[in-house]
Design an enzyme around this catalytic site. Structure first.
Site, short mmCIF file in Angstrom:
data_model
loop_
_atom_site.label_atom_id
_atom_site.label_comp_id
_atom_site.label_asym_id
_atom_site.label_seq_id
_atom_site.Cartn_x
_atom_site.Cartn_y
_atom_site.Cartn_z
N ASN A 36 -54.18 35.82 -35.83
CA ASN A 36 -54.31 37.07 -36.58
C ASN A 36 -54.81 38.12 -35.60
O ASN A 36 -55.99 38.14 -35.25
CB ASN A 36 -55.31 36.85 -37.73
CG ASN A 36 -55.61 38.14 -38.49
OD1 ASN A 36 -54.93 39.15 -38.29
ND2 ASN A 36 -56.61 38.10 -39.35
N LYS A 51 -55.14 41.19 -35.97
CA LYS A 51 -55.86 42.30 -36.62
C LYS A 51 -55.38 43.64 -36.04
O LYS A 51 -54.19 43.78 -35.73
CB LYS A 51 -57.37 42.11 -36.47
CG LYS A 51 -57.81 40.74 -36.95
CD LYS A 51 -59.29 40.59 -37.13
CE LYS A 51 -59.59 39.17 -37.63
NZ LYS A 51 -60.99 38.93 -37.90
N HIS A 111 -57.13 38.49 -46.91
CA HIS A 111 -58.14 38.35 -45.86
C HIS A 111 -59.44 39.04 -46.28
O HIS A 111 -59.40 40.09 -46.94
CB HIS A 111 -57.61 38.96 -44.56
CG HIS A 111 -58.45 38.59 -43.38
ND1 HIS A 111 -59.63 39.23 -43.10
CD2 HIS A 111 -58.30 37.62 -42.44
CE1 HIS A 111 -60.18 38.67 -42.02
NE2 HIS A 111 -59.39 37.69 -41.61
N GLU A 158 -61.43 40.86 -44.76
CA GLU A 158 -61.55 42.26 -44.34
C GLU A 158 -60.80 43.18 -45.30
O GLU A 158 -61.23 44.30 -45.58
CB GLU A 158 -61.04 42.41 -42.90
CG GLU A 158 -62.03 41.79 -41.91
CD GLU A 158 -61.40 41.26 -40.63
OE1 GLU A 158 -60.24 41.60 -40.32
OE2 GLU A 158 -62.10 40.49 -39.93
N GLU A 194 -61.63 30.65 -45.02
CA GLU A 194 -62.33 31.42 -43.99
C GLU A 194 -63.69 31.87 -44.52
O GLU A 194 -63.79 32.90 -45.20
CB GLU A 194 -61.52 32.65 -43.61
CG GLU A 194 -60.17 32.34 -43.02
CD GLU A 194 -59.69 33.47 -42.12
OE1 GLU A 194 -59.37 33.17 -40.96
OE2 GLU A 194 -59.67 34.62 -42.56
N GLY A 251 -65.55 36.26 -36.80
CA GLY A 251 -65.90 37.20 -35.73
C GLY A 251 -67.39 37.17 -35.38
O GLY A 251 -67.87 38.04 -34.66
N SER A 302 -64.14 32.00 -36.15
CA SER A 302 -64.66 31.68 -34.82
C SER A 302 -64.14 30.37 -34.25
O SER A 302 -64.87 29.64 -33.58
CB SER A 302 -66.20 31.69 -34.83
OG SER A 302 -66.68 32.98 -35.17
P1 PGA Z 1 -62.14 35.05 -35.81
O1 PGA Z 1 -61.28 35.64 -37.03
O2 PGA Z 1 -61.39 33.86 -35.28
O3 PGA Z 1 -62.25 36.18 -34.84
O4 PGA Z 1 -63.48 34.65 -36.38
C1 PGA Z 1 -60.62 34.80 -37.94
C2 PGA Z 1 -59.92 35.63 -38.98
O5 PGA Z 1 -60.46 36.68 -39.38
O6 PGA Z 1 -58.82 35.28 -39.44
#
Ligand code: PGA
Length: 251
Positions: A10, A12, A96, A98, A168, A174, A214
């Site tokens: 992803n 982003k 997601h 976010e 997630e 993140g 992560s």
């Molecule tokens: P990350 O993000 O691996 O940077 O923690 C995962 C995601 O948001 O899908």
């Protein structure tokens, strides 16, 4: 039953167009043949170009990170499922955390987006997961149960077979904090049991459930080694081809 293994990146809102093409090319050149499906989840403007680059690499697939719930209309700035389909998109990441947080997406809205994506023959990667305070209150399984039922349980069996779920935990995205393999396994088993109750054994056993939050080359193998973890949704570590490929290879 042998489940499909998937490792999805992803990206982003990172990578301009040239950087994105370079990253996709680096992934292509390092990718070893295997049965794992590797997905690049790119910004909208990259989709068409990268679809051309990955054509012919059968294990590489393309994902968008969102889509609008209507097929067309006066929605300035939005992109619809038929538009994504016409650019060669295979999967769409929906729900997601976010998007839930910054764009106020609800399970009801995400359910409509899932329908729009599936009507075009694309597969949703449906993200669910709890915030830290929900886990600390011991309500994480109840919350994820609600997210899964509200966004997915209107689907029929044939549709449900096309769904990929990504667990997630918001506190792990993140942040550098990963769920322990035991925490991931516990929730993945719970999600599979929800699907089993609603759709039966065959569909539950065939369902691919990804872990996200992560994931890095150093922790991927242990997470992917859990019986109900069928791959990962990778944010930060998908932006470096070597790290992403190392994660793909640890499945
Ligand atoms: P990350 O993000 O691996 O940077 O923690 C995962 C995601 O948001 O899908």
């Amino acid at each position: 039953m042998k489940r499909k293994k998937i490792v999805a990146g992803n990206w982003k809102m990172y990578m301009d167009y040239e950087e994105g093409r370079a990253l996709a090319n680096a992934v292509i050149s390092h990718l070893q043949p295997s049965e794992t499906i590797v997905v690049l989840g790119t910004p909208y403007i990259h989709l068409k170009g990268i679809s051309g680059l990955i054509k012919g690499v059968s294990s590489l697939k393309l994902a968008a990170q969102n889509c609008h719930q209507e097929n067309n209309g006066a929605y300035t700035g939005e992109v619809s499922a038929p538009m994504l389909k016409s650019c060669g998109v295979d999967y769409v990441i929906l729900g997601h955390s976010e998007r839930r947080e910054y764009f106020h997406e609800t399970d009801a809205l995400i359910a409509r987006k899932i329908d729009a994506v599936m009507a075009q023959g694309m597969q949703p990667i449906y993200c669910c997961g709890e915030r830290l305070e929900v886990r600390e209150a011991g309500e994480h399984e109840a919350l994820v149960s609600r997210q899964v039922s509200e966004a997915l349980f209107h689907l029929n069996e044939e549709q449900m077979r096309q769904v990929v779920i990504a667990y997630e935990p918001v506190w792990a995205i993140g942040t550098g904090k990963t769920a322990s393999p035991e925490q991931a396994q516990e929730m993945h088993r719970h999600i599979r049991s929800l699907i089993r109750k609603q759709y039966g054994d065959g569909i539950a056993e065939g369902l691919t459930i990804l872990y996200g939050g992560s994931v890095k080359p150093g922790n991927a193998a242990e997470l992917f080694g859990q019986p109900d973890v069928d791959g990962g949704l990778i944010g930060g570590a998908s932006l470096k081809a070597e790290d992403f490929i190392a994660i793909v290879e640890s499945i």
